[in-house]
Design an enzyme around this catalytic site. Structure first.
Site, PDB file in Angstrom:
ATOM      1  N   SER A  28       3.434  77.649  13.836  1.00 41.34           N
ATOM      2  CA  SER A  28       2.570  78.136  12.961  1.00 41.34           C
ATOM      3  C   SER A  28       2.777  77.272  11.738  1.00 41.34           C
ATOM      4  CB  SER A  28       3.574  79.707  12.533  1.00 41.34           C
ATOM      5  OG  SER A  28       2.401  80.363  11.874  1.00 41.34           O
ATOM      6  N   ASN A  76       0.972  77.546  18.228  1.00 42.26           N
ATOM      7  CA  ASN A  76       0.507  78.442  17.615  1.00 42.26           C
ATOM      8  C   ASN A  76      -0.527  78.295  16.289  1.00 42.26           C
ATOM      9  OD1 ASN A  76       3.620  79.860  18.471  1.00 42.26           O
ATOM     10  ND2 ASN A  76       1.640  80.940  19.294  1.00 42.26           N
ATOM     11  N   HIS A  80       3.180  85.723  18.814  1.00 41.29           N
ATOM     12  CA  HIS A  80       2.871  84.529  18.096  1.00 41.29           C
ATOM     13  C   HIS A  80       4.368  83.918  18.052  1.00 41.29           C
ATOM     14  CE1 HIS A  80       2.109  82.290  14.727  1.00 41.29           C
ATOM     15  NE2 HIS A  80       2.452  82.730  13.864  1.00 41.29           N
TER      16      HIS A  80
END
Length: 292
Positions: free
Chosen positions: A107, A131, A256
């Site tokens: 992320s 992600n 996620h």
């Protein structure tokens, strides 16, 4: 076989902004072999990588970092820049006398890994962007900016439940309750000022690498979950198409937080990628032409 020893918990002194800012970055370290650095996402800490630390440490020297503003690490400079987070990663490598490492970021950590790969290419062997966000649609951009504004207006605690719902589902499936609790604990223990400044940067950095990914010089794997609407398969495929040595893999039925929810699949993909022989990089003229 005896259980593996728990990771060593340490901290390294790093310098940011051309040495003007000095502070500590916390890390966990386990295993021996080539160095692999794990960089978590907003609101988490190094321990969230526990399934990957265990799997990778059987073959590698694994260093899981506390991102700036998280865990035992210093706050980022104000205002923060992706370069600060990348410099902190390289600062840890310097402090531990590591000349080169593979980077795995999730992320926001994926953005940091990409920044480090572009800014410090001689220090990065290969990288995995898990992600990662890239060129959000107008609707997704409005939504993430609205969440950043709500942090200021409603306070951090109000954001935890909707964050967990995006990550794990609403309601959370029974078989994911334990790992959801781990993420919830991390969110509830995070430094609010560190979270707020890092999330604001995350919310506005999805266009950062569009002009430069064609110059990424190391093998790069772009991983995401098939059900991750905010770090979508289309985003990973788009980044992989721009990176000269990039490719994308999509994990079925994953959202996620797939490093927690699908650890066996993720660990297998990471181990396979880390062990690959790098392909030759296209000639420099080819890279420059691709960016025109």
């Amino acid at each position: 076989m005896a259980d593996p020893a728990p990771p060593f918990s340490g901290s390294a002194m790093v310098r940011l902004r051309a040495g003007d800012i000095l502070g500590k970055v916390g890390y966990l370290r386990a295993g021996t072999g080539p160095v692999v650095v794990l960089i978590h996402g907003v609101g988490m800490h190094a321990q969230i990588w526990a399934p990957q630390i265990t799997a990778l440490a059987a073959h590698y020297d694994v260093i899981a970092l506390d991102m700036l503003g998280h865990g035992r690490s210093m706050l980022p400079p104000d205002p923060p820049a992706l370069a600060d987070y990348a410099d902190a990663v390289i600062g840890v490598l310097d402090a531990l006398d590591v000349p080169k490492a593979a980077l795995i970021g999730h992320s926001m950590g994926a953005l940091v890994a990409l920044q480090a790969g572009l800014q410090h290419a001689d220090r990065v062997e290969r990288l995995v962007a898990m992600n990662g966000v890239f060129q959000r649609s107008p609707d997704l951009r409005r939504a993430v900016l609205a969440r950043a504004e709500e942090l200021e207006e409603k306070g951090f605690s109000a954001s935890i439940a909707p964050t967990l719902a995006r990550w794990f589902g609403d309601p959370v499936p029974e078989d994911l309750a334990a790992v959801c609790a781990l993420a919830s604990d991390a969110l509830q223990s995070v430094r609010v000022d560190g979270y707020r400044s890092t999330y604001a940067l995350f919310a506005t950095s999805d266009e950062t690498f569009a002009p430069s990914l064609h110059t990424l010089s190391m093998p790069a794997l772009f991983l995401t979950g098939a059900l991750d609407a905010n770090s979508s398969p289309a985003m990973s495929h788009a980044m992989a198409a721009l990176a000269p040595l990039g490719r994308a893999d999509i994990v079925p039925d994953a959202r996620h937080m797939m490093a927690l929810t699908h650890p066996d699949a993720i660990n297998a993909l990471l181990l396979a990628f880390l062990s690959e022989t790098p392909a030759p990089l296209p000639h420099r003229d080819t890279l420059e032409h691709a960016g025109r």
